[in-house]
Design a protein around this motif. Structure first.
Motif, mmCIF file in Angstrom:
data_model
loop_
_atom_site.group_PDB
_atom_site.id
_atom_site.type_symbol
_atom_site.label_atom_id
_atom_site.label_comp_id
_atom_site.label_asym_id
_atom_site.label_seq_id
_atom_site.Cartn_x
_atom_site.Cartn_y
_atom_site.Cartn_z
ATOM 1 N N PRO A 83 -19.510 148.908 66.812
ATOM 2 C CA PRO A 83 -20.490 147.690 67.459
ATOM 3 C C PRO A 83 -19.399 146.988 67.890
ATOM 4 O O PRO A 83 -19.060 146.323 67.354
ATOM 5 C CB PRO A 83 -21.105 146.931 65.867
ATOM 6 N N SER A 84 -19.960 146.739 69.275
ATOM 7 C CA SER A 84 -19.398 145.356 70.157
ATOM 8 C C SER A 84 -20.584 144.473 69.966
ATOM 9 O O SER A 84 -19.557 143.054 70.383
ATOM 10 C CB SER A 84 -19.909 145.659 71.813
ATOM 11 N N ASP A 86 -23.211 141.674 67.411
ATOM 12 C CA ASP A 86 -23.670 141.233 66.105
ATOM 13 C C ASP A 86 -25.284 141.906 65.715
ATOM 14 O O ASP A 86 -25.688 142.567 65.410
ATOM 15 C CB ASP A 86 -24.268 139.986 65.959
ATOM 16 N N TYR A 88 -26.115 145.176 67.247
ATOM 17 C CA TYR A 88 -25.993 146.177 66.813
ATOM 18 C C TYR A 88 -25.140 146.727 65.278
ATOM 19 O O TYR A 88 -25.660 147.270 64.483
ATOM 20 C CB TYR A 88 -24.788 147.185 67.758
ATOM 21 N N VAL A 89 -24.577 145.486 64.699
ATOM 22 C CA VAL A 89 -24.103 145.249 62.780
ATOM 23 C C VAL A 89 -25.116 145.400 62.628
ATOM 24 O O VAL A 89 -25.522 146.352 61.241
ATOM 25 C CB VAL A 89 -22.826 144.458 63.096
ATOM 26 N N ASN A 289 -17.937 136.550 61.365
ATOM 27 C CA ASN A 289 -17.688 137.767 62.475
ATOM 28 C C ASN A 289 -17.638 139.241 61.672
ATOM 29 O O ASN A 289 -16.448 138.918 61.329
ATOM 30 C CB ASN A 289 -17.141 137.161 64.028
ATOM 31 N N ARG A 291 -17.888 141.973 63.374
ATOM 32 C CA ARG A 291 -17.801 143.369 64.549
ATOM 33 C C ARG A 291 -16.505 142.467 65.737
ATOM 34 O O ARG A 291 -16.169 141.756 65.454
ATOM 35 C CB ARG A 291 -19.769 142.405 65.635
#
Length: 397
Positions: A83-84, A86, A88-89, A289, A291
């Motif tokens: 995941p690039s 947030d 996507y996370v 964070n 990711r």
């Protein structure tokens, strides 16, 4: 090392995804980018072997999930998910068990990723483990405005519980609020837009009082890799994302972060942002964070290659260990946003032109985007922004 599993990078329309692709591609790993629009590519990296166009991960959530599951089903070995950003996370955590059936990623339990991303839940975790956080008020408090004056004061920060949707809507991570009148106006706006927010004290101190502790926790729960960084500049000034940061060993930051991260039973890459109060000398947790972050290319440059660690750990391979408890002398920079950042500091009087010029003489810069062995993304980035600027001029903006 075994590199037969593909790497699926969710989102390569920003330099974080680009850094992931470059790290993995250089090791001979088959890199697959997944985006929802071709024009959103951050330039086509030579290290991307497959460029997939999927449904939108938020607007067409179920279709996006089925797209990923269908791709995973057709692979001989489970690909590794990266995941690039947030959102996507959040997506991976929401469909944790469905994705685990066809993909590999380090986290071994559902829910913790979302909990750490949610700022209000993070405060609860911090209090549980006696981690200092800035004074915070819920907007539902009785006599809210009196408590603001008594406990926090102005200026203050109005922050979101859910950062991704807030940033997407307002293009900034938080609002700096100067008065009760402004606070009432912003509360009305955010409530109307459906955003859950809270009030927090601003920790006084210059940008260099912002520290990061970046670590990789392996599948055995060991802090196998870690180091610290110091912010130099950020955009928007004081409350934004880093535009310049140094890898620098800060012992007090590590001492503050390590017990908390070890207590979380977390797996994978994690970053803890904190700030030192210039008046009290205390360090406060700002956010976590979970990711890959702005400094991913810096991590690669200093020998803490977080994308590769993520890949090896996910595929069950040994990642070794490396504690970078010394200064490497390397500095990361995102020039595009650093330009307005520098102007902002000069206008506000926080930095002088002479100070900025001196800082810019740093001899060992790790750029966010440019790479001599992969120049197309940098060229496309510059061309795209040049064309956008020309269009704005002709439109009278």
């Amino acid at each position: 090392m075994k590199h037969t599993n593909k790497a699926l990078v969710l989102g390569t329309n920003y330099y974080i995804g680009l850094a992931i692709c470059r790290s993995l591609g250089k090791k001979g790993i088959h890199v697959v980018s997944v985006n929802h629009k071709r024009k959103n590519f951050y330039g086509r990296s030579r290290y991307i072997k497959e460029a997939l166009i999927a449904p939108h991960f938020q607007d067409e959530e179920k279709a996006y999930l089925e797209f990923l599951l269908a791709y995973g089903r057709n692979q001989d070995e489970k690909p590794v998910l990266f995941p690039s950003a947030d959102p996507y996370v959040e997506f991976i955590d929401k469909y944790f068990y469905e994705l685990k059936e066809y993909y590999l990623f380090p986290m071994d339990r559902k829910g913790l990723l979302t909990d750490l991303m949610d700022k209000t839940t993070l405060v609860e975790y911090a209090k549980k483990y006696n981690i200092r956080v800035p004074e915070t008020l819920d907007i539902g408090e009785e006599n809210l405005y009196d408590k603001v004056m008594d406990q926090i004061g102005y200026p203050l920060l109005l922050k979101p519980a859910d950062s991704p949707s807030f940033v997407e809507r307002y293009r900034q991570k938080a609002f700096t609020v100067e008065s009760e009148r402004e606070l009432k106006k912003l509360l009305s706006m955010t409530q109307r837009d459906g955003h859950k927010v809270f009030i927090q004290r601003i920790i006084p101190g210059p940008e260099k009082n912002n520290y990061n502790f970046d670590a990789y926790v392996d599948r055995n729960g060991r802090l196998a890799y870690y180091t610290t960084e110091q912010k130099i500049r950020q955009w928007p000034n004081n409350i934004g994302a880093s535009t310049v940061a140094d890898q620098r060993w800060i012992q007090e930051a590590a001492d503050f972060a390590i017990p908390f991260i070890e207590a979380l039973n977390y797996r994978g890459f994690i970053e803890m942002e904190m700030k030192k109060d210039e008046k009290s000398g205390n360090i406060y947790l700002i956010e976590i964070n979970v990711r890959f972050v702005n400094f991913t290319q810096l991590h690669v440059a200093i020998g803490m290659d977080t994308p590769y660690l993520h890949y090896l750990d996910s595929t069950g391979q040994d990642i070794g260990s490396k504690i970078i408890n010394y200064d490497t002398g390397k500095r990361w920079r995102y020039l595009w946003e650093d330009i307005p950042a520098m102007r902002g500091y000069v206008r506000s009087g926080q930095m002088t032109r002479e100070e900025i010029i001196e800082e810019n003489k740093h001899p060992n810069i790790v750029p966010s985007t440019w790479a001599w062995d992969d120049p197309v993304p940098g060229i496309v980035f510059v061309f795209k922004h040049f064309v956008d600027r020309v269009f704005r001029i002709f439109r009278g903006r």
